[in-house]
Scaffold this motif. Structure first.
Motif, PDB file in Angstrom:
ATOM      1  N   UNK A 217       0.842  -1.139  -0.197  1.00  0.00           N
ATOM      2  CA  UNK A 217      -0.149   0.172   0.072  1.00  0.00           C
ATOM      3  C   UNK A 217       0.922   1.314   0.105  1.00  0.00           C
ATOM      4  N   UNK A 218       1.787   1.245   0.757  1.00  0.00           N
ATOM      5  CA  UNK A 218       2.788   2.528   0.898  1.00  0.00           C
ATOM      6  C   UNK A 218       3.607   2.747  -0.196  1.00  0.00           C
ATOM      7  N   UNK A 219       3.784   1.872  -0.948  1.00  0.00           N
ATOM      8  CA  UNK A 219       4.827   1.845  -2.186  1.00  0.00           C
ATOM      9  C   UNK A 219       3.971   1.894  -3.502  1.00  0.00           C
ATOM     10  N   UNK A 220       2.805   1.627  -3.523  1.00  0.00           N
ATOM     11  CA  UNK A 220       2.073   1.682  -4.704  1.00  0.00           C
ATOM     12  C   UNK A 220       2.270   0.385  -5.605  1.00  0.00           C
TER      13      UNK A 220
ATOM     14  N   UNK B  20      15.279  -4.616 -13.406  1.00  0.00           N
ATOM     15  CA  UNK B  20      14.277  -3.933 -14.423  1.00  0.00           C
ATOM     16  C   UNK B  20      13.303  -4.972 -15.205  1.00  0.00           C
ATOM     17  N   UNK B  21      14.072  -5.995 -15.522  1.00  0.00           N
ATOM     18  CA  UNK B  21      13.621  -6.976 -16.739  1.00  0.00           C
ATOM     19  C   UNK B  21      13.206  -8.494 -16.118  1.00  0.00           C
ATOM     20  N   UNK B  22      13.339  -8.538 -14.681  1.00  0.00           N
ATOM     21  CA  UNK B  22      12.814  -9.640 -14.012  1.00  0.00           C
ATOM     22  C   UNK B  22      11.547  -9.640 -13.450  1.00  0.00           C
ATOM     23  N   UNK B  23      10.775 -10.796 -13.536  1.00  0.00           N
ATOM     24  CA  UNK B  23       9.487 -11.035 -12.576  1.00  0.00           C
ATOM     25  C   UNK B  23       9.908 -12.424 -11.695  1.00  0.00           C
ATOM     26  N   UNK B  24       9.181 -12.235 -10.578  1.00  0.00           N
ATOM     27  CA  UNK B  24       9.475 -13.376  -9.623  1.00  0.00           C
ATOM     28  C   UNK B  24       7.996 -13.983  -9.612  1.00  0.00           C
ATOM     29  N   UNK B  25       8.316 -15.226  -9.774  1.00  0.00           N
ATOM     30  CA  UNK B  25       6.768 -15.944  -9.619  1.00  0.00           C
ATOM     31  C   UNK B  25       6.955 -16.743  -8.115  1.00  0.00           C
ATOM     32  N   UNK B  26       5.796 -16.635  -7.356  1.00  0.00           N
ATOM     33  CA  UNK B  26       6.026 -17.218  -6.185  1.00  0.00           C
ATOM     34  C   UNK B  26       5.070 -18.408  -6.201  1.00  0.00           C
TER      35      UNK B  26
ATOM     36  N   UNK C  63      14.943  -5.717  -5.110  1.00  0.00           N
ATOM     37  CA  UNK C  63      14.892  -4.551  -5.447  1.00  0.00           C
ATOM     38  C   UNK C  63      13.420  -4.047  -5.953  1.00  0.00           C
ATOM     39  N   UNK C  64      13.169  -2.972  -5.918  1.00  0.00           N
ATOM     40  CA  UNK C  64      11.659  -2.324  -5.736  1.00  0.00           C
ATOM     41  C   UNK C  64      10.863  -2.572  -7.243  1.00  0.00           C
ATOM     42  N   UNK C  65      11.646  -2.659  -8.275  1.00  0.00           N
ATOM     43  CA  UNK C  65      11.197  -2.724  -9.572  1.00  0.00           C
ATOM     44  C   UNK C  65      10.648  -4.047  -9.944  1.00  0.00           C
ATOM     45  N   UNK C  66      10.999  -4.938  -9.147  1.00  0.00           N
ATOM     46  CA  UNK C  66      10.844  -6.546  -9.753  1.00  0.00           C
ATOM     47  C   UNK C  66       9.296  -6.868  -9.401  1.00  0.00           C
ATOM     48  N   UNK C  67       8.333  -6.988 -10.304  1.00  0.00           N
ATOM     49  CA  UNK C  67       6.964  -7.468 -10.076  1.00  0.00           C
ATOM     50  C   UNK C  67       6.886  -9.023  -9.504  1.00  0.00           C
ATOM     51  N   UNK C  68       6.000  -9.346  -8.635  1.00  0.00           N
ATOM     52  CA  UNK C  68       5.963 -10.653  -7.853  1.00  0.00           C
ATOM     53  C   UNK C  68       4.459 -11.008  -8.307  1.00  0.00           C
ATOM     54  N   UNK C  69       4.454 -12.078  -9.014  1.00  0.00           N
ATOM     55  CA  UNK C  69       3.182 -13.097  -9.212  1.00  0.00           C
ATOM     56  C   UNK C  69       3.143 -14.370  -8.603  1.00  0.00           C
ATOM     57  N   UNK C  70       1.865 -14.494  -7.636  1.00  0.00           N
ATOM     58  CA  UNK C  70       1.863 -15.786  -6.918  1.00  0.00           C
ATOM     59  C   UNK C  70       1.058 -16.548  -7.819  1.00  0.00           C
ATOM     60  N   UNK C  71       1.728 -17.769  -8.540  1.00  0.00           N
ATOM     61  CA  UNK C  71       1.154 -18.516  -9.562  1.00  0.00           C
ATOM     62  C   UNK C  71       0.383 -19.662  -8.808  1.00  0.00           C
ATOM     63  N   UNK C  72       0.628 -19.896  -7.473  1.00  0.00           N
ATOM     64  CA  UNK C  72       0.048 -21.090  -6.736  1.00  0.00           C
ATOM     65  C   UNK C  72      -0.197 -20.576  -5.206  1.00  0.00           C
ATOM     66  N   UNK C  73      -1.645 -20.707  -4.864  1.00  0.00           N
ATOM     67  CA  UNK C  73      -1.877 -20.157  -3.504  1.00  0.00           C
ATOM     68  C   UNK C  73      -3.110 -20.598  -3.010  1.00  0.00           C
ATOM     69  N   UNK C  74      -3.559 -20.295  -1.843  1.00  0.00           N
ATOM     70  CA  UNK C  74      -4.877 -20.965  -1.279  1.00  0.00           C
ATOM     71  C   UNK C  74      -5.930 -19.989  -1.840  1.00  0.00           C
ATOM     72  N   UNK C  75      -5.734 -19.180  -2.942  1.00  0.00           N
ATOM     73  CA  UNK C  75      -6.841 -18.396  -3.779  1.00  0.00           C
ATOM     74  C   UNK C  75      -6.832 -19.143  -5.130  1.00  0.00           C
ATOM     75  N   UNK C  76      -5.692 -19.428  -5.757  1.00  0.00           N
ATOM     76  CA  UNK C  76      -5.561 -19.746  -7.127  1.00  0.00           C
ATOM     77  C   UNK C  76      -4.729 -20.831  -7.391  1.00  0.00           C
TER      78      UNK C  76
END
Length: 542
Positions: free
Chosen positions: A51-54, A430-436, A450-463
């Motif tokens: 929330x604080x870092x957008x 800047x060109x990396x995505x981390x899949x959780x 590094x704050x520019x890396x997006x994180x996408x959870x591909x396996x979770x208790x929701x999906x």
């Protein structure tokens, strides 16, 4: 009714308790150790950071289903713990939890009708201390579950009501309705920050109907309290509900989706039924069961008899009080009559809603805090001499306190910083995505990347990558498919093979022989593994 005594010495003692109890409770929190609970590692730390870092539109499901929870209460803890040494942050956080003791004192002092000014202060202080030492409450001291933070709104609302009861019942209508609305504002704010607190907002609202006032006055008080609740809900939860509505078409997403029918979740209520009683009979007599089988209502063992004592004492005392009226045997009257009717009704409604909707004991912690005073109130309903009622209340309070055993959701020795993680250097962030992947709590390490890396959870208790009927899967697939840079996977070491299977469903191969370990102070080491696109591998073979 007065919140503080008028006489100088009792008033000084009361003020001393109000000032000293919270920081002393904060010191006790330091002695218990540093909180490292699963929810902190899963979402309380990350959600505030996001929330604080957008990062709300940058990451996806990093904290699993709780990614959709209101992060407002997480923000003060994150700011404290990210800017102060862990012990200093823990003391401040525990002191905030200690404000419950101050509110419990004010409530008890306003309602007690025993002894003179001095003894009343002592008894109110004892009840307030007991409010902080229940099996659930003490276990939550210094943690981030927030059930003992939203309790401040619940207890605060009760203090406003208890300190205003003569005016609420017989005073001028504008002032009475304004005070009811102010109390509702506090309860609604608690509800806005943590939705399960709705059970207290409803309980406190309906309890106005039990006041010894004219019928229309009771209804108007309940109405204006409800208006206040809506105001508090809008103030502390409105921004998040609006966000969920705009993004997903459901203001409480993903909950109640069988009603809102957002295309980004299954048509389900997403209710945690894992703690529900096994039968209707067990639900009816649940307080006879869960104190002796605590894992039915929580994740860890604990012991506390407060709810059981109230479950047995309140209906018996109420029935005997009615019989006493018939035979002109007055009740002992240890507390103000109006306050007794209001609080016991509110707690009864709250408990009924809890056992019907949640059955998770942490949500009952504000009731646990109020139980010592409620026990005195119930004992005071008995048509017996005051000494007998006091003796019974004292025996019951001694029993519940002597047998209480606090919960422990996971504590560690104090670190220099609350969250520490050693992330290895990452090429081209800047060109990396981390899949959780996996189902463990790992998002607390994200702020160390590094704050520019997006994180996408591909396996979770929701999906999961093979989910059926969950439209969010398409959003996740589109985001992963649109990324043209390199991928990494993040999971616990035992979850790495499962992460590889999940990634394969997205056309990716996890190089399990090319992983680096991320040690952190709150949990087991994590694996950061290289990922290859299967299409690239096939082209290289051709």
């Amino acid at each position: 009714m007065t919140l503080l005594p008028a006489a100088r010495r009792p008033r000084t003692a009361a003020l001393a308790f109000l000032l000293l109890a919270p920081p002393l409770y904060g010191l006790l929190g330091l002695a218990l150790g540093m909180d490292a609970n699963w929810d902190l590692r899963n979402y309380h730390w990350y959600n505030a950071y996001a929330l604080l870092t957008g990062r709300l539109g940058m990451d996806m499901l990093a904290a699993q289903m709780p990614s959709f929870y209101n992060p407002l209460l997480d923000v003060p803890f994150y700011l404290l713990a990210s800017h102060l040494p862990a012990r200093a942050a823990g003391f401040v956080w525990g002191t905030l939890h200690g404000l419950n003791l101050a509110l419990a004192f004010l409530l008890a002092h306003a309602t007690l009708r025993v002894g003179g000014a001095g003894p009343r202060v002592v008894l109110a202080a004892l009840l307030a201390v007991m409010a902080g030492f229940g099996g659930g409450t003490l276990g939550l001291l210094g943690t981030t579950f927030h059930d003992n933070m939203v309790s401040l709104g619940v207890l605060g609302a009760l203090v406003v009501v208890a300190g205003s009861l003569p005016r609420l019942i017989d005073g001028p209508a504008p002032g009475a309705f304004a005070r009811a609305a102010a109390a509702g504002l506090l309860a609604g704010a608690a509800m806005g920050m943590k939705n399960p607190t709705v059970i207290y907002a409803v309980g406190l609202c309906l309890a106005f109907l039990a006041l010894p006032a004219r019928p229309w006055r009771r209804l108007w008080l309940a109405f204006f309290f409800g208006v206040g609740v809506l105001g508090g809900l809008a103030l502390c939860g409105g921004f998040w509900m609006a966000h969920l509505w705009v993004e997903y078409g459901n203001p409480v997403f993903p909950h109640m989706n069988q009603i809102f029918k957002s295309p980004f979740a299954a048509l389900s209520g997403y209710v945690n039924v894992g703690f529900f009683p096994d039968s209707r009979l067990e639900r009816l007599f649940f307080p006879l069961v869960f104190p002796f089988a605590p894992l039915k209502v929580g994740e860890v063992p604990f012991f506390d008899l407060r709810v059981l004592v109230l479950f047995l004492l309140v209906p018996v005392a109420a029935a005997l009080a009615l019989l006493g009226r018939l035979f002109r045997r007055p009740s002992a009257g240890l507390t103000e009559t109006a306050a007794t009717r209001y609080l016991l009704t509110a707690l009864a409604v709250t408990y009924a809603l809890w056992v019907g909707m949640f059955c998770i004991y942490r949500y009952l912690v504000p009731l646990e805090m109020l139980a010592p005073l409620a026990i005195v109130m119930a004992a005071g309903l008995l048509p017996v001499p005051r000494r007998g009622a006091l003796a019974l209340a004292a025996a019951l309070l001694l029993l519940v306190q002597a047998t209480a055993r606090p919960a422990d959701w996971g504590r560690l020795p104090w670190s220099e910083r609350w969250v520490e993680a050693a992330v290895p250097p990452i090429e081209d962030p800047d060109d990396t995505m981390v899949l959780m992947a996996g189902y463990w709590a790992i998002s607390h390490v994200i702020p160390a990347f590094p704050p520019r890396i997006p994180f996408v959870r591909i396996q979770s208790n929701f999906l999961q990558p093979d989910s059926v009927g969950n439209g969010y899967l398409a959003l996740m697939q589109d985001k992963v498919g649109a990324h043209r840079g390199r991928f990494l996977t993040l999971s616990t070491i035992p979850d790495t093979p499962g992460a590889a299977k999940a990634a394969a469903l997205l056309g990716l191969r996890v190089a399990q022989d090319n992983c680096r370990v991320i040690p952190n102070n709150l949990g087991e080491p994590l694996n950061l593994c290289a990922v290859q696109r299967m299409a690239d591998l096939e082209r290289s073979v051709d």
